[in-house]
Design an enzyme around this catalytic site. Sequence first.
Site, PDB file in Angstrom:
ATOM      1  N   LEU A  15      76.896  51.456  53.761  1.00 34.62           N
ATOM      2  CA  LEU A  15      76.610  51.742  55.168  1.00 34.62           C
ATOM      3  C   LEU A  15      77.849  51.586  56.060  1.00 34.62           C
ATOM      4  O   LEU A  15      78.720  50.762  55.789  1.00 34.62           O
ATOM      5  CB  LEU A  15      75.486  50.809  55.647  1.00 34.62           C
ATOM      6  CG  LEU A  15      74.214  50.878  54.798  1.00 34.62           C
ATOM      7  CD1 LEU A  15      73.177  49.886  55.306  1.00 34.62           C
ATOM      8  CD2 LEU A  15      73.623  52.282  54.783  1.00 34.62           C
ATOM      9  N   GLY A  33      78.177  54.945  61.385  1.00 37.15           N
ATOM     10  CA  GLY A  33      77.279  56.099  61.559  1.00 37.15           C
ATOM     11  C   GLY A  33      75.838  55.694  61.257  1.00 37.15           C
ATOM     12  O   GLY A  33      74.915  55.990  62.023  1.00 37.15           O
ATOM     13  N   HIS A  34      75.659  54.982  60.129  1.00 37.69           N
ATOM     14  CA  HIS A  34      74.302  54.515  59.783  1.00 37.69           C
ATOM     15  C   HIS A  34      73.795  53.538  60.839  1.00 37.69           C
ATOM     16  O   HIS A  34      72.621  53.544  61.199  1.00 37.69           O
ATOM     17  CB  HIS A  34      74.304  53.797  58.424  1.00 37.69           C
ATOM     18  CG  HIS A  34      74.660  54.678  57.265  1.00 37.69           C
ATOM     19  ND1 HIS A  34      75.828  54.538  56.555  1.00 37.69           N
ATOM     20  CD2 HIS A  34      73.988  55.714  56.701  1.00 37.69           C
ATOM     21  CE1 HIS A  34      75.859  55.446  55.593  1.00 37.69           C
ATOM     22  NE2 HIS A  34      74.766  56.173  55.660  1.00 37.69           N
ATOM     23  N   GLN A  55      70.590  65.193  43.953  1.00 34.64           N
ATOM     24  CA  GLN A  55      71.342  66.005  44.922  1.00 34.64           C
ATOM     25  C   GLN A  55      72.825  66.112  44.575  1.00 34.64           C
ATOM     26  O   GLN A  55      73.604  66.657  45.353  1.00 34.64           O
ATOM     27  CB  GLN A  55      71.129  65.474  46.346  1.00 34.64           C
ATOM     28  CG  GLN A  55      71.733  64.131  46.651  1.00 34.64           C
ATOM     29  CD  GLN A  55      71.275  63.605  47.998  1.00 34.64           C
ATOM     30  OE1 GLN A  55      70.135  63.172  48.158  1.00 34.64           O
ATOM     31  NE2 GLN A  55      72.148  63.642  48.996  1.00 34.64           N
ATOM     32  N   VAL A  65      78.873  59.958  64.546  1.00 36.61           N
ATOM     33  CA  VAL A  65      79.761  58.883  65.011  1.00 36.61           C
ATOM     34  C   VAL A  65      81.139  59.140  64.408  1.00 36.61           C
ATOM     35  O   VAL A  65      81.259  59.460  63.223  1.00 36.61           O
ATOM     36  CB  VAL A  65      79.226  57.499  64.579  1.00 36.61           C
ATOM     37  CG1 VAL A  65      80.158  56.387  65.048  1.00 36.61           C
ATOM     38  CG2 VAL A  65      77.830  57.283  65.152  1.00 36.61           C
ATOM     39  N   MET A  67      82.466  59.738  60.603  1.00 37.13           N
ATOM     40  CA  MET A  67      82.224  58.631  59.664  1.00 37.13           C
ATOM     41  C   MET A  67      81.470  59.138  58.439  1.00 37.13           C
ATOM     42  O   MET A  67      80.507  59.910  58.572  1.00 37.13           O
ATOM     43  CB  MET A  67      81.370  57.564  60.328  1.00 37.13           C
ATOM     44  CG  MET A  67      82.026  56.929  61.518  1.00 37.13           C
ATOM     45  SD  MET A  67      82.742  55.378  61.012  1.00 37.13           S
ATOM     46  CE  MET A  67      83.416  54.847  62.574  1.00 37.13           C
ATOM     47  N   ARG A 102      82.182  58.528  52.051  1.00 37.76           N
ATOM     48  CA  ARG A 102      83.250  59.062  51.195  1.00 37.76           C
ATOM     49  C   ARG A 102      84.637  58.893  51.813  1.00 37.76           C
ATOM     50  O   ARG A 102      85.637  59.032  51.111  1.00 37.76           O
ATOM     51  CB  ARG A 102      82.999  60.534  50.889  1.00 37.76           C
ATOM     52  CG  ARG A 102      81.818  60.755  49.960  1.00 37.76           C
ATOM     53  CD  ARG A 102      81.694  62.212  49.542  1.00 37.76           C
ATOM     54  NE  ARG A 102      80.730  62.389  48.476  1.00 37.76           N
ATOM     55  CZ  ARG A 102      79.490  62.860  48.641  1.00 37.76           C
ATOM     56  NH1 ARG A 102      79.069  63.204  49.832  1.00 37.76           N
ATOM     57  NH2 ARG A 102      78.678  62.996  47.612  1.00 37.76           N
TER      58      ARG A 102
HETATM   59  O1  PAF Z   1      72.159  61.811  54.070  1.00 38.29           O
HETATM   60  C1  PAF Z   1      71.966  61.084  53.064  1.00 38.29           C
HETATM   61  O2  PAF Z   1      72.483  59.978  52.949  1.00 38.29           O
HETATM   62  C2  PAF Z   1      71.096  61.617  51.932  1.00 38.29           C
HETATM   63  O3  PAF Z   1      71.266  62.982  51.750  1.00 38.29           O
HETATM   64  C3  PAF Z   1      69.615  61.252  52.108  1.00 38.29           C
HETATM   65  C4  PAF Z   1      69.020  61.908  53.332  1.00 38.29           C
HETATM   66  C5  PAF Z   1      69.451  59.749  52.191  1.00 38.29           C
HETATM   67  C6  PAF Z   1      68.819  61.744  50.890  1.00 38.29           C
HETATM   68  O4  PAF Z   1      69.282  61.187  49.709  1.00 38.29           O
END
Ligand code: PAF
Length: 288
Positions: A33, A36-37, A61, A176, A184, A187
Amino acid sequence: MKILHTAISAQKISLGLRKKNKIIGFVPTMGYLHEGHLSLIKTARKKADTVFVSIFVNPLQFGPQEDLAKYPRDFKRDEKFCREAGVNFIFYPNVKEMYPENYSTYVNVENITEKLEGEIRPDHFRGVATVVLKLLNIVQPHFAVFGQKDAQQACVIKKMVEDLNVNTKIIVCPTVREKGGLAMSSRNTYLSLEQRKDAAYLFKALEYAKRKIQTENYNRDIDFLKSQMTKLIKSRSTVTKIDYISFNDNRTLAEIDSLKNIENKEILVSLAVRFSNLRLIDNIIIKR
Ligand code: PAF
């Protein structure tokens, strides 16, 4: 703050809270985190009685050549971060909990997932939509908060929620940025000092487009804007490739190739740029 590892335990708690008329806010994340989070969690904290954060690096994903194994993870750090931000529950499942051996159901949002990120990462949004729908069914939130940084993801999730009648409101918060403008991202931790400086040019290019488009009577074609943005980004020595610079309708993601007759529209300008093995995305919304 409680940490929940199973879907059934999270679902039970949510249903109990709903019975007591508590408003549940939810921030889905893949962990590691950052500020931004934090802004997403703050938004949830302001509007909800109970805040859930999920931490799950979703294998669905990631493409075969992508950084799933290397994706940064630090649960202890995330836990501290969440506690300090006033989170009530972290949903922290393992891969088997989310995708048991016989797992076979996937969510495909058509038409808006094939372009932009979808062109380069073919199964990415199928993975995102599947995990987000599962998480919404598990956490049962009244609202869920996502970042504008992943603009196409936000569009895909809104469309999925609308099409499948999911009873959750989707809130999208502004990106952010670091001081120089770099968006932010978990990665960013892989960027060298030099790359980090150069990466700030992505936002400079987006701001250039915004300045031009918002200039009264500006009517140069989009190709001209794209070429100027490309020049600016390519002027940085650590940039290895521009995957795309694209102008789209922010709601439908239909491509915009001319500014003529574009009024009262939100234009999404988005880009993806590679710095060796690292690929960064960013975007800006321009009202015209
Ligand atoms: O944006 C993210 O961090 C991811 O794509 C999410 C929405 C948590 C789904 O895994």
